[in-house]
Design an enzyme around this catalytic site. Sequence first.
Site, PDB file in Angstrom:
ATOM      1  N   PHE A   1       0.878  -1.183   0.000  1.00 38.79           N
ATOM      2  CA  PHE A   1       0.000   0.000   0.000  1.00 38.79           C
ATOM      3  C   PHE A   1       0.904   1.217   0.000  1.00 38.79           C
ATOM      4  O   PHE A   1       1.773   1.339   0.861  1.00 38.79           O
ATOM      5  CB  PHE A   1      -0.886   0.044   1.257  1.00 38.79           C
ATOM      6  CG  PHE A   1      -1.648   1.350   1.402  1.00 38.79           C
ATOM      7  CD1 PHE A   1      -2.993   1.416   1.085  1.00 38.79           C
ATOM      8  CD2 PHE A   1      -1.022   2.513   1.841  1.00 38.79           C
ATOM      9  CE1 PHE A   1      -3.700   2.615   1.194  1.00 38.79           C
ATOM     10  CE2 PHE A   1      -1.721   3.711   1.961  1.00 38.79           C
ATOM     11  CZ  PHE A   1      -3.062   3.756   1.640  1.00 38.79           C
ATOM     12  N   GLU A   2       0.664   2.104  -0.940  1.00 35.01           N
ATOM     13  CA  GLU A   2       1.369   3.390  -0.924  1.00 35.01           C
ATOM     14  C   GLU A   2       0.494   4.397  -1.625  1.00 35.01           C
ATOM     15  O   GLU A   2      -0.134   4.070  -2.642  1.00 35.01           O
ATOM     16  CB  GLU A   2       2.675   3.341  -1.749  1.00 35.01           C
ATOM     17  CG  GLU A   2       3.829   2.613  -1.141  1.00 35.01           C
ATOM     18  CD  GLU A   2       5.063   2.588  -2.063  1.00 35.01           C
ATOM     19  OE1 GLU A   2       4.902   2.621  -3.307  1.00 35.01           O
ATOM     20  OE2 GLU A   2       6.159   2.531  -1.537  1.00 35.01           O
ATOM     21  N   ILE A   3       0.454   5.616  -1.094  1.00 36.42           N
ATOM     22  CA  ILE A   3      -0.069   6.741  -1.857  1.00 36.42           C
ATOM     23  C   ILE A   3       1.082   7.733  -1.875  1.00 36.42           C
ATOM     24  O   ILE A   3       1.610   8.080  -0.806  1.00 36.42           O
ATOM     25  CB  ILE A   3      -1.314   7.374  -1.203  1.00 36.42           C
ATOM     26  CG1 ILE A   3      -2.420   6.312  -1.052  1.00 36.42           C
ATOM     27  CG2 ILE A   3      -1.818   8.558  -2.036  1.00 36.42           C
ATOM     28  CD1 ILE A   3      -3.692   6.818  -0.383  1.00 36.42           C
TER      29      ILE A   3
END
Length: 427
Positions: free
Chosen positions: A313-315
């Site tokens: 998960f990365e933004i």
Amino acid sequence: MATGSARHVRYVLIACFLLAVFYFVSNSRDISPSLSGQFAGTNTKSGNAPEAQQPVDGSSSSVAKDSPNQAKIKTNYDPSEFPMALKPGDPGWDDLAGIKDGPRMNATFVTLARNSDVWEIAKSIRQVEDRFNRRYNYDWVFLNDQPFDDTFKKVTTSLVSGKTHYGLIPVEHWSFPEWIDRDKAEKVRQDMKEAKIIYGDSVSYRHMCRFESGFFFRQELMMNYDYYWRVEPSIELYCDIHYDPFRFMHENNKKYGFVISLYEYIETIPTLWDSVKKFMKNHPEHIAAGNAMGFLSEDGGETYNKCHFWSNFEIGSLNWLRSKAYIDYFESLDRDGGFFYERWGDAPVHSIAAALMLPKEEIHFFEDIAYYHVPFTHCPTDDKLRTALRCHCNPNENFDWKGYSCTTRWFDINNMEKPEGWEDQKK
Ligand SMILES: Nc1nc2c(ncn2[C@@H]2O[C@H](COP(=O)(O)OP(=O)(O)OP(=O)(O)O)[C@@H](O)[C@H]2O)c(=O)[nH]1
Ligand SMILES: [Mg+2]
């Protein structure tokens, strides 16, 4: 009598007309997504033409490198005209129906996948759409080292509410660089297999980690965007997302967002920190003032404590990853060969970069985005928040405060107050 009944019919017709007008006005936002979509990137104050391709990343803003937390940056729209519902009770909190009005960032979801991942990524997309994107309609870029087949394209396009794009990764981004000694790499894989290190004998896993570390953000399709949100197959999103995280990143000058952090298996990265130290020595100009070294090291950088943000998960900001600082960093690490002579993961590689080359205020922990990737869960700690967000995760499974998580450390180095009830979730 005849006159009376004609008048009656007229009243009924007028009433029907008024009802139709009322219905149209009250539903117009729901039935015209393409109209709302035109707000994307527009200057809503002056009503200018759409500027969706204009860079919106804060990298060119005048905010100082060591700016205080929540530094606001200039936007090409008036944020107060479209307030974000960041917490229960904020204006618009209860409005989860229809397409959200207001600006859109120049942003995309991105997934690296094989054709065989289609049904597992389908589940992930369904969750992302139901909890968030059905109201925002952001695009989705799919990348693969093999051409995507028709089934993959058909299924994913049918599920994504925004536009879908499919990219074939060039061979030079998914192969051994010429300076790598293949026999030495082969020997390492044999040794790691015997040592039973997960994915230790896999060549494709190494190409994947190197690609995610140094190439995904400069694929041709990704060059059209400023922000990305990485999504893997088989993930879950457990709570409603009431606001646009891309917009949150932009307006608050954040460059990297995470939900889970943990310790890396040292067997996969024995010399990574030596390589990082070499880079720091050669490029002191890339090390940010007010960085998050305290997250990575307990002795001021002499040794690595193995803490990293979990990168499935990365933004984040694509412009940051495309910056000279990050590219110099990746190229320096890549030359040292650890993607093949060890099994460096993109998670510690991204995390170390973010922690050293960004002021720590530019990294954001998304407490309110509840997430699962086998085997760990991030579930908001606060009972009231979970109810308000209609979460379906089990709070006892929240990994944040357990011994193997680094999130306590993240809170401590930032002097952040831990949410109510965190101590009950330690075990
Ligand atoms: N195109 C392509 N994608 C891959 C390949 N290997 C992994 N991926 C993708 O890369 C991402 C990370 O791979 P995963 O296998 O999930 O790795 P992981 O998250 O460390 O391990 P898991 O616990 O198995 O999920 C996923 O989105 C995969 O679909 C590959 O050989 N080709
Ligand atoms: Mg995975």
